[in-house]
Scaffold this motif. Sequence first.
Motif, short mmCIF file in Angstrom:
data_model
loop_
_atom_site.label_atom_id
_atom_site.label_comp_id
_atom_site.label_asym_id
_atom_site.label_seq_id
_atom_site.Cartn_x
_atom_site.Cartn_y
_atom_site.Cartn_z
N THR A 1 -23.44 1.72 -10.87
CA THR A 1 -24.45 0.52 -10.92
C THR A 1 -24.14 0.45 -12.45
OG1 THR A 1 -26.16 2.46 -12.18
CG2 THR A 1 -26.15 1.66 -9.76
N HIS A 2 -23.32 1.00 -13.55
CA HIS A 2 -23.48 1.38 -14.24
C HIS A 2 -21.23 2.01 -15.05
CE1 HIS A 2 -25.56 4.53 -16.29
NE2 HIS A 2 -24.90 4.61 -15.42
N THR A 3 -20.64 0.99 -16.08
CA THR A 3 -19.51 1.83 -16.60
C THR A 3 -19.76 3.29 -16.74
OG1 THR A 3 -19.68 0.51 -18.32
CG2 THR A 3 -17.94 0.15 -16.06
N THR A 4 -20.90 3.55 -17.30
CA THR A 4 -21.78 4.60 -18.59
C THR A 4 -20.80 6.08 -17.07
OG1 THR A 4 -22.86 3.78 -19.04
CG2 THR A 4 -22.75 6.17 -20.02
N ALA A 5 -20.68 5.60 -16.36
CA ALA A 5 -20.43 6.99 -15.04
C ALA A 5 -18.80 7.09 -15.38
CB ALA A 5 -20.81 5.81 -13.17
N GLU B 1 -18.10 5.18 -6.51
CA GLU B 1 -18.64 6.51 -6.97
C GLU B 1 -19.89 7.50 -7.33
OE1 GLU B 1 -17.70 8.42 -9.08
OE2 GLU B 1 -17.16 7.90 -10.65
N SER B 2 -19.50 8.55 -7.32
CA SER B 2 -20.86 9.30 -6.47
C SER B 2 -22.22 9.39 -7.27
CB SER B 2 -20.06 10.98 -6.53
OG SER B 2 -20.71 11.28 -7.37
N SER B 3 -23.08 9.53 -6.34
CA SER B 3 -24.44 9.63 -7.65
C SER B 3 -23.95 10.61 -8.65
CB SER B 3 -24.81 9.95 -6.27
OG SER B 3 -26.05 9.04 -5.12
N PHE B 4 -23.44 11.85 -8.38
CA PHE B 4 -23.82 12.64 -9.92
C PHE B 4 -22.55 12.36 -10.68
CE2 PHE B 4 -21.12 16.18 -11.04
CZ PHE B 4 -22.04 17.31 -11.31
N TRP B 5 -21.48 11.46 -10.69
CA TRP B 5 -21.18 11.31 -11.94
C TRP B 5 -21.83 9.87 -12.14
CZ3 TRP B 5 -18.11 14.69 -14.31
CH2 TRP B 5 -17.30 14.57 -13.55
N ASN B 6 -22.47 9.01 -11.83
CA ASN B 6 -23.18 7.74 -11.58
C ASN B 6 -24.52 8.37 -11.93
OD1 ASN B 6 -22.79 4.58 -11.89
ND2 ASN B 6 -25.24 5.63 -10.83
N PHE B 7 -25.02 9.78 -12.12
CA PHE B 7 -26.38 9.84 -12.59
C PHE B 7 -27.33 11.35 -12.95
CE2 PHE B 7 -28.12 6.46 -8.96
CZ PHE B 7 -27.74 5.33 -10.33
N ASP B 8 -26.19 11.92 -12.18
CA ASP B 8 -26.68 13.78 -12.50
C ASP B 8 -26.47 14.13 -13.57
OD1 ASP B 8 -26.63 13.34 -8.75
OD2 ASP B 8 -28.24 14.32 -9.47
N ALA B 9 -24.57 13.82 -13.57
CA ALA B 9 -24.13 14.04 -14.90
C ALA B 9 -24.60 13.57 -16.23
CB ALA B 9 -22.52 13.84 -14.37
N LEU B 10 -25.33 12.58 -16.01
CA LEU B 10 -26.13 11.67 -17.23
C LEU B 10 -27.34 12.02 -16.97
CD1 LEU B 10 -24.93 7.90 -16.33
CD2 LEU B 10 -23.79 9.09 -18.34
N PHE B 11 -27.42 13.51 -16.84
CA PHE B 11 -29.57 14.00 -16.84
C PHE B 11 -29.89 13.08 -15.93
CE2 PHE B 11 -32.56 16.17 -19.69
CZ PHE B 11 -32.54 17.12 -18.73
N GLN B 12 -30.06 11.89 -15.31
CA GLN B 12 -30.85 11.17 -14.84
C GLN B 12 -31.10 11.64 -13.16
OE1 GLN B 12 -29.92 7.67 -15.37
NE2 GLN B 12 -31.47 6.26 -13.68
N PRO B 13 -32.80 12.18 -13.20
CA PRO B 13 -33.77 12.43 -12.60
C PRO B 13 -33.26 11.89 -11.51
CG PRO B 13 -35.25 11.71 -14.09
CD PRO B 13 -33.88 12.01 -14.65
N GLN B 14 -32.93 13.14 -9.81
CA GLN B 14 -33.50 12.49 -9.01
C GLN B 14 -33.83 11.48 -7.89
OE1 GLN B 14 -31.40 15.90 -6.51
NE2 GLN B 14 -29.85 15.52 -6.72
#
Length: 486
Positions: A316-320, A243-256
């Motif tokens: 790192t999670h299925t929330t991606a 997955e890309s960091s974008f869908w795994n983290f950024d889209a989830l409002f997880q700061p860089q």
Amino acid sequence: MAEEAILRFLHNNSEEITDSGQFSAEHNLDHNEVVNVIKSLHGFRYIDVQDIKRETWVLTDEGKKYAAEGAPEVQLFLAVPEEGSISKDELQKKLAPSVFKIGCSQAGKNKWVEMGKQVSRKVQHVEDKVKSLLLQIQEGKDVDKDGISSLKARKLIAPQIWKGYSVKKGPNFAPERKKVATDLTRENLQNWKELEFKEYNFNAKGAPVEAGHLHPLLKVRKQFKDIFVQMGFEEMPTNNFVESSFWNFDALFQPQQHPARDSHDTFFLKDPSTTRTLPEDYVERVKRVHESGGYGSRGYNYVWKREEANKNLLRTHTTAVSSRMLYALAQKPFVPKKYFSIDRVFRNEAVDRTHLAEFHQIEGLICDRGLTLGNLIGVLNDFFSRLGMSKLKFKPAYNPYTEPSMEIFSYHEGLGKWVEIGNSGMFRPEMLLPMGLPEDVRVIAWGLSLERPTMILYGIDNIRDLFGHKVDLDLIKRNPICRVGI
Ligand code: PHE
């Protein structure tokens, strides 16, 4: 070996074998092996047999100990100085508690020592009769009646029934076992007149069938899936571990700068190291909400970097997957949805009894207008009571993408305590509104691991026995289906 010896003995000597035990000793054979051969030869009536039973003695654990270390009374005697005396306390310190206790009483009875506050020798020399008797029994030698009864009284030996046979020629006796044909091969059928065929044994047990076995994780996953389906949830497509960091983290409002985005916690990909396509206008809105907020939020106030978002990783999670699905949902006229997924996730973690770098997450979400925390609590109670967990407690928690967030605890009757079973929350407006979902749409969601309930159901306390390269294959084959719920 044993078979040849038995048949040769009966063939060369007209007498019988009077005692299989003696025979084994004289021919240097293992008695168990001789017994097996006797049983087999008897089955084909090469020999006739008669049972022999004898009572013999074997050493108990305590007996074995004294045979090796000496009787406690002797150990005690040797601990008393040749001249003068030793205080009882001092003597006690030198010996193991049981040796001291038994040694005192036996050495006193034998009049070897004078027992008082001070202990001294009464004789110059003692003999360890107990040890030598025990050694004689261990070697299978005869011991007189008095010896036996003294050892028996001290529970150093126990009776054992020895079983053996006397053997003589039987009706089918031959100096060598005839080779019988066992297979219906072409050659055997051509020579059938000269051959003797082995009779069928219709009572023989069949060989166990080698079949495939479902892994416990698959069995429990199926049950979770059934529960979701019964509750009207649709399965999300989870077939992309990368997955890309974008869908795994950024889209989830997880700061860089979030620590989870460190390579110590996340496996980043070397090749291909970056994602090729992202929805550009949405990326722009995500960048803005991280940097300066909007939608009623103040944002994180940092410079958002596209390179960070492009980095590929093992999710790192299925929330991606949930973030992709919600974005897709926002691209069409809104319809409420209930989604679930059960699949693999990866974390760069130290492996121990309860953690692996690779495990499974179960995730459920409901997306509808006007949902509240009450709806979340309600659906969690429904979901977990279908698993047989009806006593739940919730504890406020923090996730970058949910507000409010709650850890879920269930009362474990077996352990007699509350155990954490999952995590949940309502997705933040900073996550949902940039996607383009209508303003009154709320998403409630929860997640848990598949391994934890599976380990509880199957009574497994080390996750490495369940999953990974050290998996216990026997455990997988042995275990039946464990039903969740009541
Ligand atoms: N993604 C969370 C985790 O990895 C679980 C979770 C899912 C929490 C959905 C809230 C909402 O633990």
